[in-house]
Design an enzyme around this catalytic site. Structure first.
Site, PDB file in Angstrom:
ATOM      1  N   ARG A 172       0.805  -1.230   0.000  1.00  0.00           N
ATOM      2  CA  ARG A 172       0.000   0.000   0.000  1.00  0.00           C
ATOM      3  C   ARG A 172       0.839   1.281   0.000  1.00  0.00           C
ATOM      4  NH1 ARG A 172      -3.690  -0.800   5.007  1.00  0.00           N
ATOM      5  NH2 ARG A 172      -2.185  -2.423   5.491  1.00  0.00           N
ATOM      6  N   LYS A 218       9.376  -1.399   2.228  1.00  0.00           N
ATOM      7  CA  LYS A 218       8.682  -0.460   3.120  1.00  0.00           C
ATOM      8  C   LYS A 218       9.609   0.150   4.180  1.00  0.00           C
ATOM      9  CE  LYS A 218       4.858  -0.753   6.365  1.00  0.00           C
ATOM     10  NZ  LYS A 218       3.826  -1.707   6.777  1.00  0.00           N
ATOM     11  N   GLY A 238      -3.525  -6.691  15.873  1.00  0.00           N
ATOM     12  CA  GLY A 238      -3.602  -7.961  16.568  1.00  0.00           C
ATOM     13  C   GLY A 238      -4.241  -7.663  17.913  1.00  0.00           C
ATOM     14  N   ASN A 250      -1.623  -5.355  19.934  1.00  0.00           N
ATOM     15  CA  ASN A 250      -0.250  -5.859  19.960  1.00  0.00           C
ATOM     16  C   ASN A 250       0.635  -4.906  19.158  1.00  0.00           C
ATOM     17  OD1 ASN A 250       2.090  -7.426  19.755  1.00  0.00           O
ATOM     18  ND2 ASN A 250       1.270  -8.565  18.001  1.00  0.00           N
ATOM     19  N   ARG A 253      28.333  24.579  -1.925  1.00  0.00           N
ATOM     20  CA  ARG A 253      28.345  23.161  -2.295  1.00  0.00           C
ATOM     21  C   ARG A 253      29.471  22.407  -1.609  1.00  0.00           C
ATOM     22  NH1 ARG A 253      28.541  23.836  -8.485  1.00  0.00           N
ATOM     23  NH2 ARG A 253      28.820  21.560  -8.479  1.00  0.00           N
ATOM     24  N   TYR A 300      36.515  25.341 -15.246  1.00  0.00           N
ATOM     25  CA  TYR A 300      36.286  24.164 -16.095  1.00  0.00           C
ATOM     26  C   TYR A 300      36.501  24.552 -17.541  1.00  0.00           C
ATOM     27  CZ  TYR A 300      33.693  20.079 -17.864  1.00  0.00           C
ATOM     28  OH  TYR A 300      33.316  18.923 -18.505  1.00  0.00           O
ATOM     29  N   ARG A 322      41.953  44.060 -20.286  1.00  0.00           N
ATOM     30  CA  ARG A 322      40.775  44.379 -21.092  1.00  0.00           C
ATOM     31  C   ARG A 322      41.228  45.356 -22.160  1.00  0.00           C
ATOM     32  NH1 ARG A 322      38.653  47.903 -16.118  1.00  0.00           N
ATOM     33  NH2 ARG A 322      39.558  49.883 -16.730  1.00  0.00           N
TER      34      ARG A 322
HETATM   35  C1  UD1 Z   1       1.722  -7.559  13.033  1.00  0.00           C
HETATM   36  C2  UD1 Z   1       1.172  -8.464  14.130  1.00  0.00           C
HETATM   37  C3  UD1 Z   1      -0.004  -7.775  14.802  1.00  0.00           C
HETATM   38  C4  UD1 Z   1       0.407  -6.425  15.328  1.00  0.00           C
HETATM   39  C5  UD1 Z   1       1.059  -5.583  14.225  1.00  0.00           C
HETATM   40  C6  UD1 Z   1       1.635  -4.332  14.807  1.00  0.00           C
HETATM   41  C7  UD1 Z   1       1.550 -10.746  13.321  1.00  0.00           C
HETATM   42  C8  UD1 Z   1       0.941 -11.948  12.746  1.00  0.00           C
HETATM   43  N1  UD1 Z   1       0.744  -9.715  13.531  1.00  0.00           N
HETATM   44  O1  UD1 Z   1       0.707  -7.438  12.062  1.00  0.00           O
HETATM   45  O2  UD1 Z   1      -0.492  -8.576  15.853  1.00  0.00           O
HETATM   46  O3  UD1 Z   1      -0.710  -5.749  15.864  1.00  0.00           O
HETATM   47  O4  UD1 Z   1       2.119  -6.307  13.603  1.00  0.00           O
HETATM   48  O5  UD1 Z   1       2.172  -3.548  13.791  1.00  0.00           O
HETATM   49  O6  UD1 Z   1       2.733 -10.727  13.601  1.00  0.00           O
HETATM   50  N2  UD1 Z   1       7.438  -9.095   7.816  1.00  0.00           N
HETATM   51  C9  UD1 Z   1       8.445  -9.904   7.351  1.00  0.00           C
HETATM   52  N3  UD1 Z   1       8.109 -11.048   6.714  1.00  0.00           N
HETATM   53  C10 UD1 Z   1       6.843 -11.455   6.544  1.00  0.00           C
HETATM   54  C11 UD1 Z   1       5.819 -10.640   7.027  1.00  0.00           C
HETATM   55  C12 UD1 Z   1       6.133  -9.454   7.674  1.00  0.00           C
HETATM   56  O7  UD1 Z   1       9.624  -9.577   7.485  1.00  0.00           O
HETATM   57  O8  UD1 Z   1       6.636 -12.541   5.969  1.00  0.00           O
HETATM   58  C13 UD1 Z   1       7.801  -7.829   8.508  1.00  0.00           C
HETATM   59  C14 UD1 Z   1       7.283  -6.609   7.798  1.00  0.00           C
HETATM   60  O9  UD1 Z   1       8.279  -6.113   6.919  1.00  0.00           O
HETATM   61  C15 UD1 Z   1       7.035  -5.657   8.951  1.00  0.00           C
HETATM   62  C16 UD1 Z   1       6.699  -6.556  10.118  1.00  0.00           C
HETATM   63  O10 UD1 Z   1       7.169  -7.843   9.766  1.00  0.00           O
HETATM   64  O11 UD1 Z   1       8.188  -4.910   9.268  1.00  0.00           O
HETATM   65  C17 UD1 Z   1       5.215  -6.615  10.434  1.00  0.00           C
HETATM   66  O12 UD1 Z   1       4.551  -7.110   9.312  1.00  0.00           O
HETATM   67  P1  UD1 Z   1       3.104  -6.648   8.920  1.00  0.00           P
HETATM   68  O13 UD1 Z   1       2.653  -7.395   7.732  1.00  0.00           O
HETATM   69  O14 UD1 Z   1       3.017  -5.169   8.881  1.00  0.00           O
HETATM   70  O15 UD1 Z   1       2.279  -7.186  10.188  1.00  0.00           O
HETATM   71  P2  UD1 Z   1       0.860  -6.715  10.621  1.00  0.00           P
HETATM   72  O16 UD1 Z   1      -0.148  -7.327   9.738  1.00  0.00           O
HETATM   73  O17 UD1 Z   1       0.826  -5.273  10.793  1.00  0.00           O
HETATM   74 CA    CA Z   2       1.970  -3.434  10.129  1.00  0.00          CA
END
Ligand code: UD1
Ligand code: CA
Length: 460
Positions: free
Chosen positions: A14, A21, A142, A172, A335, A389, A442
């Site tokens: 998004r 991101k 969460g 969470n 600069r 230059y 000049r």
């Molecule tokens: C997650 C939590 C949710 C919490 C929220 C807070 C889980 C299942 N849910 O949800 O409870 O309220 O964060 O922001 O954990 N990422 C990876 N690999 C993946 C998926 C995600 O590295 O396969 C990383 C993303 O880059 C990001 C972070 O994990 O930095 C959180 O991922 P995101 O998809 O935003 O989790 P939420 O759905 O927000």
């Molecule tokens: Ca998130």
């Protein structure tokens, strides 16, 4: 020992960005940089970042800030639990330690909150301690489910939640302290049996409770710290909060910001007491500004060192050093690799590049000083150009102490102007000038008497 795993594998669809991101900027720095700084400040001695989407970008950035940060690649991205599983070697090396896990896209999480949660975690001998917040916007969070006595049960993701669970307003934060060995155990039990078919890290709460371990939630005092950004509107929101926090901290420390409109100051910038920052001023990088300066309006400073009592009005200063009592602007560009020594005055429409301008030298208007070593007490007339230059090579000009450069002089580099030499206005200087000499380069003026009456060059 404290260590940390930062989740940074997600694409962030998004955000509609072509970078991962976590590389989207807040106050001109990638979000993940704030998370790295916070975990370091909290005392994490070993850090592992989980990368995935466009992982090279994240890895290159991390290597540029700290070569000790480890990374683990997650491909494909099957959820937050799956992400942490990729750090299996890191976790195996830290089974005796406490491991912090947090999202790389939450730049407002701070060391103070992390450490308060750590203290709570240790005091209660927890296997897992969540950071949570009571929130108004329940979408996508969460939900933290407790029993009637308030004892933690589990975390239910919004997409999996029943209508009643969707009303739970304890969220969470995505930031947890785990005991290393217990984390290892929990990861071995996580499955992907949920609406999204993802491995949820959040399931480890229920798994550890089921194994008879202690679990707790540390509820934050200030909800701002848990905010993340899923799109550019939320990213703007993070910028606004970060900007306010930094500006407020500076003001509390004695920096004067009479109007914060358009004032964007980076987190690593240092500004001295009684310096005034005027509207539309952006100060970033590792810039240091001294005391009692007036900076702005409309000034941009990146990675520069500014002394005391300096006035910068409508200036752009990049990777340069400006000493005490310099007065520059309006409409001045300095600069990279330039030094303006003590008391220099640079006026409107003057550009300085890769040059040293010596103490007390003045260039009041419409001048280009490029690749030059200028002594002290030099006076530049209006419209002086160092012609550095030749279409192929850049060369330097050297101008001695106390020299006077007449208006509209061209200095064809390489060329040297001796101390106290004097250049007549309109000269194009191609050869070195000895000290104390007058140089006139000049054509001599010729007046032809009566020429207009004889030639009649104008229409009647
Ligand atoms: C997650 C939590 C949710 C919490 C929220 C807070 C889980 C299942 N849910 O949800 O409870 O309220 O964060 O922001 O954990 N990422 C990876 N690999 C993946 C998926 C995600 O590295 O396969 C990383 C993303 O880059 C990001 C972070 O994990 O930095 C959180 O991922 P995101 O998809 O935003 O989790 P939420 O759905 O927000
Ligand atoms: Ca998130």
């Amino acid at each position: 020992m404290k260590c940390a795993i930062i989740l940074a594998g997600g694409k962030g669809t998004r955000m509609k960005a072509d970078c991962p991101k976590v590389m989207c900027n807040v106050l001109f720095k990638p979000m993940i940089s704030y998370v790295v700084d916070a975990v370091k400040e909290a005392g994490a001695e070993d850090i592992c970042v989980i990368t995935g989407y466009k992982h090279n970008e994240v890895e290159d950035y991390l290597a540029s800030v700290d070569t000790n940060i480890k990374t683990a690649l997650q491909e494909p991205q099957l959820g937050t639990g799956h992400a942490v599983m990729q750090a299996d070697e890191f976790i195996a090396a830290h089974t005796e330690d406490e491991i912090l896990i947090l999202n790389g896209d939450g730049p407002l999480m701070d060391a103070e909150t992390i450490n308060k949660a750590y203290d709570y975690h240790k005091e209660n001998n927890n296997s897992i301690t969540l950071i949570s917040a009571i929130v108004d916007d329940l979408n996508g969070i969460g939900h933290i489910k407790r029993d009637e006595n308030g004892t933690l049960l589990r975390i239910v993701e919004h997409k999996d939640a029943s209508p009643e669970e969707k009303l739970i307003n304890e969220s969470n934060a995505g930031c947890y302290w785990f005991n290393g060995a217990d984390l290892q155990y929990a990861l071995s039990k996580i499955t992907n049996e949920n609406v999204q078919n993802e491995y949820y890290l959040t399931d480890s709460l229920e798994i550890l409770i089921g194994a008879g371990k202690n679990a707790g939630a540390y509820v934050v005092e200030n909800n701002e710290v848990i905010l993340g950004a899923n799109d550019r509107v939320q990213l703007n929101g993070l910028n606004t909060i970060m900007r306010k926090n930094i500006n407020n901290k500076l003001m509390v420390n004695g920096v004067d910001i009479p109007c914060t409109d358009g004032v964007m100051i980076g987190k690593d910038v240092k500004i001295g007491n009684s310096t005034v920052i005027l509207p539309n001023t952006i100060i970033i990088g590792s810039t240091i500004i001294g005391e009692s300066c007036v900076i702005g309006p409309n000034t941009y400073i990146d990675n520069s060192e500014i002394g005391d009592n300096v006035v910068l009005d409508n200036c752009k200063i990049l990777d340069s050093a400006v000493e005490n009592d310099v007065d520059a602007g309006p409409f001045v560009k300095v600069r990279a690799n330039s030094e303006l020594k003590k008391g220099v005055h640079i006026g409107n429409f003057v550009e300085v590049k890769n040059s040293v301008v010596g103490e007390g030298s003045k260039s009041a208007h419409l001048t280009y000083i490029g690749d030059s070593d200028v002594g002290s007490g030099v006076n530049f007339g209006c419209g002086t150009v160092t012609c550095n230059y030749d279409g192929k090579n850049k060369s330097r000009c050297k101008i001695g102490d106390g020299a006077f450069i007449g208006c509209n002089t061209n200095l064809i580099a390489p060329v040297e102007v001796g101390d106290k030499a004097y250049i007549a206005a309109g000269s194009t200087i191609t050869d070195d000038i000895p000290e104390n000499a007058l140089s006139i380069a000049r054509a001599k003026q010729v007046n032809k008497e009566g020429w207009v009456e004889i030639k009649k060059p104008y229409k009647e």
